[in-house]
Design an enzyme around this catalytic site. Structure first.
Site, short mmCIF file in Angstrom:
data_model
loop_
_atom_site.label_atom_id
_atom_site.label_comp_id
_atom_site.label_asym_id
_atom_site.label_seq_id
_atom_site.Cartn_x
_atom_site.Cartn_y
_atom_site.Cartn_z
N LYS A 158 -7.99 2.56 -2.58
CA LYS A 158 -8.13 2.43 -1.05
C LYS A 158 -8.75 4.03 -0.53
CE LYS A 158 -7.41 0.39 3.06
NZ LYS A 158 -5.91 0.33 3.64
N GLU A 193 0.60 -1.22 -0.01
CA GLU A 193 0.05 0.07 -0.03
C GLU A 193 0.96 1.36 -0.26
OE1 GLU A 193 -4.01 0.25 1.74
OE2 GLU A 193 -3.03 1.39 3.42
N LYS A 245 1.03 4.79 1.00
CA LYS A 245 0.23 5.79 1.94
C LYS A 245 1.38 6.85 2.46
CE LYS A 245 -1.01 3.66 5.73
NZ LYS A 245 -2.07 2.88 6.68
N GLU A 260 -4.95 -7.43 7.32
CA GLU A 260 -4.71 -5.99 7.16
C GLU A 260 -4.27 -5.39 8.50
OE1 GLU A 260 -7.76 -3.77 5.70
OE2 GLU A 260 -8.58 -5.48 4.44
N SER A 261 -3.14 -4.58 8.63
CA SER A 261 -2.52 -3.85 9.56
C SER A 261 -1.91 -4.49 10.69
CB SER A 261 -3.88 -2.98 10.20
OG SER A 261 -4.55 -2.33 9.40
N ASN A 267 -9.41 -6.21 9.31
CA ASN A 267 -8.36 -4.86 9.47
C ASN A 267 -8.20 -4.99 11.19
OD1 ASN A 267 -7.04 -2.68 9.74
ND2 ASN A 267 -8.26 -1.54 8.50
N GLU A 306 -13.87 -5.00 3.88
CA GLU A 306 -13.29 -4.95 5.08
C GLU A 306 -14.13 -4.94 6.51
OE1 GLU A 306 -9.76 -2.07 5.63
OE2 GLU A 306 -11.08 -1.35 7.16
#
Length: 285
Positions: free
Chosen positions: A143, A81, A83, A243-244, A213, A192
């Site tokens: 996103k 990603e 970001k 995710e994360s 997430n 998500e």
């Protein structure tokens, strides 16, 4: 760190703090505030770019690349990603060159590139996604905080191959509507969830690519245990994305053993001096 009671000025990126929309957000959780600002931005943009224009653009767009197939390979599939900033960290990467980053991450082994396009809180830009999509051969995920069909048309008109739907930001009817529109346009979205109840809603509308997430978007707290708790409830036929909070090769291999097919990683990569080298370490290559 839990930030339930923080003010917008405490978590918005420096450049965003001076925007009128950010100043208008007065209450609610972090997610509520971002979605409120997004709705206001969409209402403004619709006046200059009506949906009919986007529909025409979607017809002229490049063919969709297969997002699901890229995540279903028998390997450690990473959605890398791009970001620049986030509500929890502020500015993450000052030397942010989306095209150069995307090219290097593709070479390093990314399966998909994700591009933040939300302007106020993440310092993203739709142009970043469009430029990246033209520069790489991988599927590209938009996103953003998508709450209106207009944004789905916008995503396809700018060559997105998939887009994010956050269950916590949508009621079931709108979630189903946006999911169906994405499929009509050839884009299977990443849906998500953060809780078992959100997962049930996603499955009820037929979501096929499910992201768990570990960051609670209402508080910004990260807890990887969320993924281990929810994976058992994700059907085998669905693609499961973690995710994360992922930082090591071991994190990825353990979660893959638990049942995850792919991993979305942004902040960790963007905060490294060499994101491509960091991705290779994560992949064990």
């Amino acid at each position: 760190m839990v930030k339930d009671s923080i003010k917008v000025s405490e978590f918005a990126p420096v450049e965003a703090r001076r925007t009128p929309l950010a100043a208008e957000i007065k209450s609610g959780t972090v997610l509520d505030r971002i979605v409120e600002a997004r709705r206001a931005a969409i209402a403004h943009r619709k006046k200059s770019v009506p949906e009919t224009v986007l529909r025409f653009g979607a017809k002229q767009a490049l063919p969709v690349r297969d997002f699901g197939a890229a995540l279903g390979r028998d390997s450690l599939n990473v959605i890398a990603e791009l970001k620049k900033a986030s509500p929890s960290r502020g500015l993450i990467r000052a030397d942010f060159d989306p095209v150069a980053l995307a090219k290097s991450l593709e070479i390093a082994g990314a399966a998909v590139i994700s591009v933040l396009t939300e302007e106020e809180f993440f310092q993203g830009d739709l142009k970043h996604m469009r430029d990246v999509r033209a520069a790489v051969g991988l599927p590209v995920l938009r996103k953003d905080f998508i709450v209106d069909p207009w944004q789905v048309w916008e995503a396809r008109a700018t060559n997105a191959d998939s887009f994010l739907l956050i269950v916590a930001a949508l009621d079931v009817a709108r979630l189903g509507e946006l999911l169906a529109l994405g499929r009509e346009l050839g884009m299977e979205p990443l849906v998500e969830v953060h809780t078992r109840e959100e997962l049930s809603r996603a499955l009820a509308v037929g979501a096929r690519i499910l992201g768990v997430n570990n960051r609670n978007l209402r508080t910004l707290e990260v807890r990887v245990g969320t993924s281990y708790e929810l994976i058992e409830a994700i059907p085998e036929e669905c693609i499961a994305v973690c995710e994360s909070g992922l930082r090591t090769h071991g994190d990825l291999t353990r979660l893959r053993d638990a049942g995850f097919d792919a991993f979305l990683i942004g902040e960790h990569l963007m905060s490294q001096p060499d994101p491509a080298a960091a991705l290779q370490v994560l992949l064990g290559s």
